[in-house]
Design a protein around this motif. Sequence first.
Motif, short mmCIF file in Angstrom:
data_model
loop_
_atom_site.label_atom_id
_atom_site.label_comp_id
_atom_site.label_asym_id
_atom_site.label_seq_id
_atom_site.Cartn_x
_atom_site.Cartn_y
_atom_site.Cartn_z
N VAL A 1 -0.65 -32.07 -50.40
CA VAL A 1 0.50 -31.47 -49.71
C VAL A 1 1.25 -30.48 -50.59
N ALA A 2 0.94 -30.43 -51.89
CA ALA A 2 1.64 -29.52 -52.80
C ALA A 2 0.99 -28.14 -52.79
N SER A 3 1.81 -27.13 -53.10
CA SER A 3 1.26 -25.79 -53.27
C SER A 3 0.82 -25.58 -54.72
N ARG A 4 1.54 -26.20 -55.66
CA ARG A 4 1.23 -26.09 -57.08
C ARG A 4 1.43 -27.43 -57.76
N GLY A 5 0.93 -27.54 -58.98
CA GLY A 5 1.11 -28.77 -59.72
C GLY A 5 1.19 -28.53 -61.21
#
Length: 251
Positions: free
Chosen positions: A216-220
Motif C-alpha cells: 500500500v506504500a508508494s515508497r519505503g
Amino acid sequence: MLTAAGVSGGYGRVTVLHDVTLSVGPGEVVALLGANGAGKSTLLRVIAGELRPSAGSVDFAGTELIGLRPEQVVGAGVSLVPEGRRMFAGLTVRENLLLGGYCRRRSRGSGGDRGVLTHSRRKADLGPDIDRVFGLFPRLAQRADQAAGRLSGGEQQMAAIGRALMARPRLLMIDELSQGLAPTVVDDLIDLLPALAREGTAVLLVEQDVESALAVASRGYVLELGSIVREGPAAALLEDPSLTDAYLGRG
C-alpha cells in the motif's frame, strides 16, 4: 510535507538513531521497515515531540517540530498511533475519541486568533469527526459506550487510529499496526491507509509485515541499527533480494 534531516539521538548515553533522513510528501503512504530494535519507534517519538534528539531537524510544512511539546506537534498537524495502542481502558470508546480532539484549535474572528473551545462547544464541534470515525469503523459505533478495555485487540487498534484522526492530522504516524492482530483485521486496516492518504492525510507506517506495508506504500525506508540503509519505491524494495531474504524469507 515532512522532512527529518540528520536526526541522531536516543536515551541518555545510548545513541539509537544515527544521522537519519527521510521525507513524506502530501498524499503519500510511506513505509518505515526494520527489525526490532532498529530505532523505528524512537524516530516516531522524535517526530511526535516525545523525545529530544541530540542532532538534526524535523520540518513539517514549514514548522520545526524539534523543541515542541507533543500536544503542540498534534496541533501542528501530526498525530501518532503508538505501539500497543495505549487506550484509556476505563473510558468508553466515545470518550477516548473525544480525547483525540483535545489539542484542536479553532480560529475566531477575521484576525485568525486561535482560541481553546469550551468543553460543551468542543464536544459539539467534534461530533462530525466522531461520525467520520464511526463511518470508517462501524464496529466502534456499535461499541461507542463500551469501556475501551473490553474491546478486542483489533477494535482497540481501530479506536487508536480513530482517536488520532480526531485531531484532523495532515500526517498520521502508525507504530506497528499489525502487532498482535489477526491477519484479516490487519488486511482491513492496511487497506484503509491509501484512502486516508487520498483524502489528505499522509501516512508514515512502521510495520513488521513488510509485504503488506509495501503493497500500500508508494515508497519505503529500511532502518538497520539506527541508520537508513535502503530507500526507494515500494515496488523496487519488494524486488530487492537482500530485503526479501531478510524479511520475507525468499530471494
